[in-house]
Design an enzyme around this catalytic site. Structure first.
Site, PDB file in Angstrom:
ATOM      1  N   ARG A 174     -48.959  81.602 -26.026  1.00  0.00           N
ATOM      2  CA  ARG A 174     -49.560  82.356 -24.922  1.00  0.00           C
ATOM      3  C   ARG A 174     -50.162  81.450 -23.856  1.00  0.00           C
ATOM      4  O   ARG A 174     -50.331  81.875 -22.716  1.00  0.00           O
ATOM      5  CB  ARG A 174     -50.568  83.370 -25.458  1.00  0.00           C
ATOM      6  CG  ARG A 174     -49.865  84.437 -26.301  1.00  0.00           C
ATOM      7  CD  ARG A 174     -50.740  85.565 -26.727  1.00  0.00           C
ATOM      8  NE  ARG A 174     -51.885  85.135 -27.512  1.00  0.00           N
ATOM      9  CZ  ARG A 174     -52.876  85.930 -27.871  1.00  0.00           C
ATOM     10  NH1 ARG A 174     -52.869  87.200 -27.526  1.00  0.00           N
ATOM     11  NH2 ARG A 174     -53.870  85.479 -28.588  1.00  0.00           N
ATOM     12  N   GLU A 188     -58.496  79.868 -38.079  1.00  0.00           N
ATOM     13  CA  GLU A 188     -59.468  80.710 -38.759  1.00  0.00           C
ATOM     14  C   GLU A 188     -58.914  81.197 -40.090  1.00  0.00           C
ATOM     15  O   GLU A 188     -59.655  81.533 -40.996  1.00  0.00           O
ATOM     16  CB  GLU A 188     -59.812  81.959 -37.929  1.00  0.00           C
ATOM     17  CG  GLU A 188     -60.259  81.715 -36.515  1.00  0.00           C
ATOM     18  CD  GLU A 188     -59.099  81.710 -35.525  1.00  0.00           C
ATOM     19  OE1 GLU A 188     -58.993  82.645 -34.725  1.00  0.00           O
ATOM     20  OE2 GLU A 188     -58.294  80.755 -35.548  1.00  0.00           O
TER      21      GLU A 188
END
Length: 173
Positions: free
Chosen positions: A60, A97
């Site tokens: 992105r 994460e």
């Protein structure tokens, strides 16, 4: 305007896995006025840094960085996920994460004369940006800092970065 931009970022719960909230920028991108405003604001910030190159993080980050590089008439360097770039590459493993990943950069498109700004959509834990910084350093280019559309402040990623970072938007929860 920032509130309008932030209102167009959807939170998708439990994606890509349970317990993770995914910040989906698709509706912001689908609104041409908001996308243009986003690009203009990011470009204005980066232009002040006087880079010779923009390094875009897969995938992105490409959306923003390619347009910004075009507007500033500077080179665009891709930092891709493992196995996506041909030729001689440098590789860096980093933590997400929810796991680990590898990023790669081609060895022959940056030099010691380049001044680079790293661009991605989101700053979360800082692992992706730090991996990108390491890849750029392996090419002996100078890092000016990084820019993202959104920062997830509650994950403290900015504290882990070794270079200045600018986020157009931020969320605290």
């Amino acid at each position: 305007m920032k509130n309008k931009l932030l209102d167009n970022v959807r939170i998708v719960k439990d994606f890509p896995k349970k317990g993770i909230n995914f910040y989906d920028i698709s509706s912001l991108l689908a609104n041409s006025a908001l996308y243009n405003e986003t690009i203009n604001q990011m470009t204005n910030r980066i232009k002040k840094m006087k880079p010779t190159a923009i390094a875009a993080i897969d995938a992105r980050g490409f959306i923003f960085a390619s347009t910004i590089a075009y507007k500033l008439k500077i080179k665009l360097i891709m930092i891709r996920k493992k196995g996506k770039l041909p030729g001689k590459i440098y590789k860096e493993t980093y933590k997400l994460e929810y796991g680990t990943n590898d990023l790669e950069i081609q060895k022959d498109f940056l030099s010691t004369n380049d001044k680079v700004v790293v661009v991605d959509d989101i700053l979360a834990t800082g692992g992706t940006f730090n991996a990108a910084f390491k890849l750029i350093k392996k090419n002996n280019a100078k890092i000016l800092g990084s820019v993202s559309l959104l920062e997830l402040v509650f994950l403290d990623g900015r504290k882990k970065l070794k270079y200045d970072h600018y986020s157009l938007l931020s969320v605290n929860t």
